[in-house]
Design a protein around this motif. Structure first.
Motif, PDB file in Angstrom:
ATOM      1  N   ARG A  85       0.818  -1.214   0.000  1.00 29.60           N
ATOM      2  CA  ARG A  85       0.000   0.000   0.000  1.00 29.60           C
ATOM      3  C   ARG A  85       0.850   1.262   0.000  1.00 29.60           C
ATOM      4  O   ARG A  85       0.550   2.232  -0.694  1.00 29.60           O
ATOM      5  CB  ARG A  85      -0.931  -0.005   1.227  1.00 29.60           C
ATOM      6  N   THR A  86       1.935   1.270   0.777  1.00 33.53           N
ATOM      7  CA  THR A  86       2.734   2.484   0.946  1.00 33.53           C
ATOM      8  C   THR A  86       4.003   2.502   0.103  1.00 33.53           C
ATOM      9  O   THR A  86       4.599   3.558  -0.072  1.00 33.53           O
ATOM     10  CB  THR A  86       3.142   2.643   2.420  1.00 33.53           C
ATOM     11  N   ARG A  87       4.434   1.339  -0.376  1.00 30.06           N
ATOM     12  CA  ARG A  87       5.705   1.180  -1.087  1.00 30.06           C
ATOM     13  C   ARG A  87       6.867   1.642  -0.226  1.00 30.06           C
ATOM     14  O   ARG A  87       7.907   2.072  -0.717  1.00 30.06           O
ATOM     15  CB  ARG A  87       5.707   1.945  -2.425  1.00 30.06           C
ATOM     16  N   ALA A  88       6.696   1.568   1.078  1.00 23.27           N
ATOM     17  CA  ALA A  88       7.739   1.968   2.031  1.00 23.27           C
ATOM     18  C   ALA A  88       8.063   0.789   2.932  1.00 23.27           C
ATOM     19  O   ALA A  88       7.450  -0.279   2.840  1.00 23.27           O
ATOM     20  CB  ALA A  88       7.265   3.159   2.858  1.00 23.27           C
ATOM     21  N   CYS A  89       9.026   0.980   3.810  1.00 28.82           N
ATOM     22  CA  CYS A  89       9.415  -0.063   4.763  1.00 28.82           C
ATOM     23  C   CYS A  89       8.215  -0.453   5.626  1.00 28.82           C
ATOM     24  O   CYS A  89       7.530   0.417   6.192  1.00 28.82           O
ATOM     25  CB  CYS A  89      10.552   0.457   5.639  1.00 28.82           C
ATOM     26  N   ALA A  90       7.958  -1.739   5.729  1.00 29.25           N
ATOM     27  CA  ALA A  90       6.812  -2.228   6.503  1.00 29.25           C
ATOM     28  C   ALA A  90       7.252  -2.529   7.927  1.00 29.25           C
ATOM     29  O   ALA A  90       7.696  -3.629   8.239  1.00 29.25           O
ATOM     30  CB  ALA A  90       6.220  -3.474   5.845  1.00 29.25           C
ATOM     31  N   SER A  91       7.164  -1.546   8.790  1.00 31.92           N
ATOM     32  CA  SER A  91       7.612  -1.700  10.165  1.00 31.92           C
ATOM     33  C   SER A  91       6.437  -2.000  11.093  1.00 31.92           C
ATOM     34  O   SER A  91       5.288  -1.647  10.816  1.00 31.92           O
ATOM     35  CB  SER A  91       8.339  -0.445  10.645  1.00 31.92           C
ATOM     36  N   TRP A  92       6.767  -2.657  12.194  1.00 31.15           N
ATOM     37  CA  TRP A  92       5.788  -2.948  13.247  1.00 31.15           C
ATOM     38  C   TRP A  92       5.693  -1.718  14.138  1.00 31.15           C
ATOM     39  O   TRP A  92       6.684  -1.281  14.708  1.00 31.15           O
ATOM     40  CB  TRP A  92       6.256  -4.172  14.032  1.00 31.15           C
ATOM     41  N   LYS A  93       4.524  -1.148  14.273  1.00 32.93           N
ATOM     42  CA  LYS A  93       4.334   0.080  15.035  1.00 32.93           C
ATOM     43  C   LYS A  93       3.775  -0.224  16.422  1.00 32.93           C
ATOM     44  O   LYS A  93       2.735  -0.863  16.557  1.00 32.93           O
ATOM     45  CB  LYS A  93       3.420   1.041  14.275  1.00 32.93           C
ATOM     46  N   ARG A 116      11.634 -11.095   8.775  1.00 30.84           N
ATOM     47  CA  ARG A 116      10.455 -11.211   9.626  1.00 30.84           C
ATOM     48  C   ARG A 116       9.681  -9.902   9.696  1.00 30.84           C
ATOM     49  O   ARG A 116       8.458  -9.867   9.804  1.00 30.84           O
ATOM     50  CB  ARG A 116      10.879 -11.636  11.028  1.00 30.84           C
ATOM     51  N   CYS A 117      10.402  -8.783   9.700  1.00 35.61           N
ATOM     52  CA  CYS A 117       9.765  -7.491   9.889  1.00 35.61           C
ATOM     53  C   CYS A 117      10.726  -6.411   9.399  1.00 35.61           C
ATOM     54  O   CYS A 117      11.944  -6.574   9.457  1.00 35.61           O
ATOM     55  CB  CYS A 117       9.437  -7.280  11.371  1.00 35.61           C
ATOM     56  N   GLY A 118      10.178  -5.295   8.923  1.00 37.02           N
ATOM     57  CA  GLY A 118      11.023  -4.206   8.465  1.00 37.02           C
ATOM     58  C   GLY A 118      11.403  -3.253   9.569  1.00 37.02           C
ATOM     59  O   GLY A 118      11.537  -2.047   9.345  1.00 37.02           O
ATOM     60  N   GLY A 119      11.603  -3.756  10.783  1.00 36.96           N
ATOM     61  CA  GLY A 119      11.956  -2.907  11.919  1.00 36.96           C
ATOM     62  C   GLY A 119      10.768  -2.663  12.832  1.00 36.96           C
ATOM     63  O   GLY A 119       9.614  -2.937  12.478  1.00 36.96           O
ATOM     64  N   VAL A 120      11.052  -2.165  14.024  1.00 40.02           N
ATOM     65  CA  VAL A 120      10.005  -1.887  15.013  1.00 40.02           C
ATOM     66  C   VAL A 120      10.024  -0.393  15.314  1.00 40.02           C
ATOM     67  O   VAL A 120      11.035   0.144  15.771  1.00 40.02           O
ATOM     68  CB  VAL A 120      10.215  -2.692  16.312  1.00 40.02           C
TER      69      VAL A 120
END
Length: 320
Positions: free
Chosen positions: A263-271, A307-311
């Protein structure tokens, strides 16, 4: 950053982007770890910048970190960063030139100009431009885990002052974690908190002495990695006499992260928002600690299995 009052303490919301165990992974437009990265105030890397401690691996990590936009970037090594642990590396390879070059990469004026602060065992106080001030303690060490760098014997209590109880037999700490810190950053986890390292519940690899120190200093947050299977977050509420109540924070699924990235074409981080604006703000310092294992990869030998693009963590910190 917006300043607000919490009880008698003035605080402001600070955004942390926390990662660990990237093992020379570079941002890739075909994965969820990609640019643009989320906006944040502080980038934290909790170790394993490389897989084998080579200069090429460090340069890959350093390149994207320099480009990362953050006012402060706190970096510690991990057990795979073998050339950043001279006592360890000297035992397996007589290469002082490589050791010096590795250290120079992370402490050079170019790194400092990019707001990178490279630390091993250290206690530092930082003040951000928005007024937030926080005290950090860092350590790249963990209990002996195979034959890697920054190991210590399981009988060594590295993190606490000399034991006062005659029943304690641990070797006294060589770098006790001080009281009054706001953020604790270690490569390894404390015992029983996001430290699952196998397929059975008995396979926990966290340090009992680090847990003891965590109970003693009770920081606002503890960031770590090392145990890839332990990825996740736990809110720890402290009671009297060292009792603690743990509540797991459920991470998003890979499907959710991929939807976010698409959706964002950006890093998919866990918020995770534990600020006063969040649904469940973190308790006052000394009452509750947010613990985060930010290990990026499922397997360090498979850089595609992210696993994740960062937290990305929103939390309150005191204002000077």
């Amino acid at each position: 950053m917006q300043t607000r009052a919490m009880s008698s303490e003035q605080t402001t919301k600070v955004k942390f982007f926390v990662i660990s165990d990237t093992h020379a992974l570079k941002p890739n437009p075909n994965t969820i770890f990609r640019s643009p990265f989320p906006t944040c105030d502080v980038l934290v890397h909790a170790g394993d910048l490389s897989s084998w401690g080579t200069l090429l691996e460090y340069e890959k990590t350093l390149t994207w970190m320099k480009a990362f936009r953050a006012e402060l970037k706190i970096v510690i090594p991990g057990n795979h960063d073998i050339t950043l642990d001279p006592p360890y590396y000297n035992k397996i390879e007589d290469d002082r030139v490589l050791i010096d070059a590795a250290h120079e990469l992370w402490t050079s004026s170019a790194a400092r100009d990019a707001n990178i602060i490279f630390l091993k065992e250290a206690t530092r106080t930082f003040t951000l431009s928005g007024g937030a001030q926080f005290k950090v303690h860092t350590s790249p060490y963990q209990p002996k885990f195979h034959n890697w760098a920054f190991n210590y014997a399981h009988s060594e209590d590295r993190y606490n002052p000399k034991p006062t109880s005659p029943t304690e037999t641990a070797v006294p700490g060589v770098a006790p974690i001080p009281e009054g810190i706001d953020i604790l950053i270690t490569h390894g986890p404390p015992e029983g908190i996001n430290d699952f390292a196998g397929r059975t519940t008995e396979d926990n690899a966290g340090c009992e002495w680090l847990l003891k120190a965590l109970k003693r200093v009770r920081p606002r947050a503890h960031f770590f990695g090392h145990i890839h299977e332990g990825f996740g977050a736990t809110r720890v509420r402290w009671g009297e006499n060292g009792e603690m109540t743990k509540a797991q924070v459920e991470p998003p699924s890979m499907k959710e992260l991929k939807k976010m990235e698409f959706r964002t074409r950006a890093c998919a981080s866990w918020k995770i928002d534990v600020s006063r604006d969040g649904d469940n703000p973190l308790g006052k310092k000394g009452e509750e600690t947010l613990c985060v294992n930010a290990s990026m990869l499922e397997d360090p030998e498979d850089p595609e299995n992210i696993r994740c693009g960062g937290v990305l963590i929103d939390m309150e910190l005191p204002v000077v």
